[in-house]
Scaffold this active site. Structure first.
Site, PDB file in Angstrom:
ATOM      1  N   LYS A 278      32.714  66.769 -17.456  1.00 43.20           N
ATOM      2  CA  LYS A 278      31.537  67.507 -17.936  1.00 43.20           C
ATOM      3  C   LYS A 278      30.310  66.600 -17.942  1.00 43.20           C
ATOM      4  O   LYS A 278      30.350  65.486 -18.466  1.00 43.20           O
ATOM      5  CB  LYS A 278      31.793  68.081 -19.336  1.00 43.20           C
ATOM      6  CG  LYS A 278      30.696  69.026 -19.803  1.00 43.20           C
ATOM      7  CD  LYS A 278      31.112  69.780 -21.037  1.00 43.20           C
ATOM      8  CE  LYS A 278      30.040  70.757 -21.496  1.00 43.20           C
ATOM      9  NZ  LYS A 278      29.700  71.765 -20.475  1.00 43.20           N
TER      10      LYS A 278
ATOM     11  N   ILE B  61      31.279  80.908  -7.075  1.00 39.84           N
ATOM     12  CA  ILE B  61      32.657  81.390  -6.939  1.00 39.84           C
ATOM     13  C   ILE B  61      33.644  80.298  -6.556  1.00 39.84           C
ATOM     14  O   ILE B  61      34.848  80.427  -6.787  1.00 39.84           O
ATOM     15  CB  ILE B  61      32.713  82.554  -5.924  1.00 39.84           C
ATOM     16  CG1 ILE B  61      34.040  83.309  -6.039  1.00 39.84           C
ATOM     17  CG2 ILE B  61      32.472  82.044  -4.498  1.00 39.84           C
ATOM     18  CD1 ILE B  61      34.075  84.603  -5.255  1.00 39.84           C
ATOM     19  N   THR B  62      33.168  79.200  -5.995  1.00 35.22           N
ATOM     20  CA  THR B  62      34.088  78.133  -5.579  1.00 35.22           C
ATOM     21  C   THR B  62      34.367  77.129  -6.694  1.00 35.22           C
ATOM     22  O   THR B  62      35.198  76.239  -6.536  1.00 35.22           O
ATOM     23  CB  THR B  62      33.544  77.383  -4.346  1.00 35.22           C
ATOM     24  OG1 THR B  62      32.231  76.893  -4.635  1.00 35.22           O
ATOM     25  CG2 THR B  62      33.475  78.320  -3.142  1.00 35.22           C
TER      26      THR B  62
ATOM     27  N   GLY C 148      26.307  73.071 -23.921  1.00 31.75           N
ATOM     28  CA  GLY C 148      25.473  74.234 -24.191  1.00 31.75           C
ATOM     29  C   GLY C 148      25.963  75.027 -25.383  1.00 31.75           C
ATOM     30  O   GLY C 148      25.176  75.574 -26.168  1.00 31.75           O
ATOM     31  N   THR C 149      27.293  75.077 -25.558  1.00 32.04           N
ATOM     32  CA  THR C 149      27.851  75.796 -26.695  1.00 32.04           C
ATOM     33  C   THR C 149      27.509  75.092 -28.008  1.00 32.04           C
ATOM     34  O   THR C 149      27.171  75.749 -29.005  1.00 32.04           O
ATOM     35  CB  THR C 149      29.379  75.918 -26.549  1.00 32.04           C
ATOM     36  OG1 THR C 149      29.673  76.657 -25.354  1.00 32.04           O
ATOM     37  CG2 THR C 149      29.995  76.621 -27.749  1.00 32.04           C
TER      38      THR C 149
ATOM     39  N   ALA D  44      26.136  80.911 -23.746  1.00 33.55           N
ATOM     40  CA  ALA D  44      26.616  79.549 -23.563  1.00 33.55           C
ATOM     41  C   ALA D  44      28.135  79.518 -23.511  1.00 33.55           C
ATOM     42  O   ALA D  44      28.729  78.578 -22.977  1.00 33.55           O
ATOM     43  CB  ALA D  44      26.108  78.658 -24.693  1.00 33.55           C
ATOM     44  N   ASN D  45      28.767  80.557 -24.057  1.00 33.47           N
ATOM     45  CA  ASN D  45      30.221  80.611 -24.121  1.00 33.47           C
ATOM     46  C   ASN D  45      30.635  82.082 -24.198  1.00 33.47           C
ATOM     47  O   ASN D  45      30.117  82.832 -25.019  1.00 33.47           O
ATOM     48  CB  ASN D  45      30.696  79.852 -25.364  1.00 33.47           C
ATOM     49  CG  ASN D  45      32.180  79.605 -25.384  1.00 33.47           C
ATOM     50  OD1 ASN D  45      32.976  80.516 -25.292  1.00 33.47           O
ATOM     51  ND2 ASN D  45      32.547  78.331 -25.512  1.00 33.47           N
TER      52      ASN D  45
ATOM     53  N   HIS E  96      35.075  67.772 -24.680  1.00 36.49           N
ATOM     54  CA  HIS E  96      35.327  68.405 -23.384  1.00 36.49           C
ATOM     55  C   HIS E  96      36.003  67.425 -22.421  1.00 36.49           C
ATOM     56  O   HIS E  96      36.141  66.237 -22.722  1.00 36.49           O
ATOM     57  CB  HIS E  96      34.015  68.900 -22.753  1.00 36.49           C
ATOM     58  CG  HIS E  96      33.501  70.160 -23.361  1.00 36.49           C
ATOM     59  ND1 HIS E  96      32.708  70.178 -24.484  1.00 36.49           N
ATOM     60  CD2 HIS E  96      33.670  71.467 -23.008  1.00 36.49           C
ATOM     61  CE1 HIS E  96      32.407  71.421 -24.799  1.00 36.49           C
ATOM     62  NE2 HIS E  96      32.976  72.225 -23.915  1.00 36.49           N
TER      63      HIS E  96
END
Length: 247
Positions: free
Chosen positions: A143, A8-9, A149-150, A106-107, A139
């Protein structure tokens, strides 16, 4: 519906939290490395699972095994937006899916989900000895993984269409001539680009390009919340984003 956010952070995790609230759903809390009682952020996945109907996991592969065990024991649905798993982590996800509904992507962008389906169709229709396949992804400079991953997911779907295994034909770290039938990958890292992916198919006489560009990370957060809402109440099993659009 009670939705928790693992990671969440982080940038995407924070957006997921905002989208849960915007959808007038209950944000049950978050999972992070440091606790924050005021924001209901904990470090123990079992505590988050115990107060959630579903957890959106955009943390890191390192947390996967612990999360899988905790969520399965609590019978908490699990939406996974993390990539780059090793064998043990993949096995943990598979085990969890025998007890709870698990959706991994992945997306989460709707357009990219549909592009994956088109990639598989093109792989089936265009022969490898006539059409060279290249996947280009760009990206932001922070990253860590490459290819993304996509990009690998696009490659997997295209390889399925060609009835080959991606690992057998992927060219990632290149030197020398391109192999016939290869699926090539190229990665660019610059500035704060959110995410761009293209599948480029080239023959001696034409070129076809399928592209997706994300302008705002919020599209991923919105997709993740959509996935979470869809997943709650489903039977145990392993799902992906295509299930949502075919529902």
């Amino acid at each position: 519906m009670r939705i928790g956010i693992a990671g969440i952070t982080g940038r995407l995790g924070a957006l997921c939290a905002e989208e849960v609230v915007a959808a007038q759903l209950h944000l049950s809390g978050g999972l992070a490395r440091k606790p924050d009682a005021l924001r209901h952020i904990v470090t123990d996945p079992a505590r988050l699972a115990g107060c959630s109907d579903v957890v959106i996991d955009v943390s890191s592969p390192d947390a996967t095994c612990a999360n899988a065990e905790a969520f399965a024991q609590a019978r908490c649905a699990w939406v996974i937006g993390t990539t780059g798993f090793d064998t043990a982590q993949e096995e943990a996800i598979q085990r969890a899916s025998t007890h709870i509904p698990v959706l991994r992507a992945a997306n989460f962008a709707p357009g990219l989900t549909l592009l994956l389906d088109l990639a598989r169709q093109l792989g089936a229709a265009l022969p490898a000895d006539e059409y060279d396949a290249e996947i280009l992804e760009t990206h932001h400079r922070q990253k860590r993984d490459a290819p993304s991953g996509t990009a690998l997911a696009i490659g997997e779907e295209f390889a399925k269409g060609r009835k080959v295994t991606l690992a057998d034909v992927a060219e990632i770290d290149r030197s020398g001539l391109r192999a016939e039938g290869a699926i090539g990958f190229a990665s660019l890292r610059a500035g704060q680009i959110v995410g761009e992916h293209s599948l480029i198919l080239t023959s001696g006489t034409e070129q076809i390009t399928l592209s997706h560009r994300a302008f705002d990370r919020r599209v991923f957060a919105q997709g993740a919340v959509k996935a979470a809402r869809w997943l709650v109440g489903k039977p145990a099993g392993l799902y992906d984003m295509t299930a949502i659009f075919s529902a």
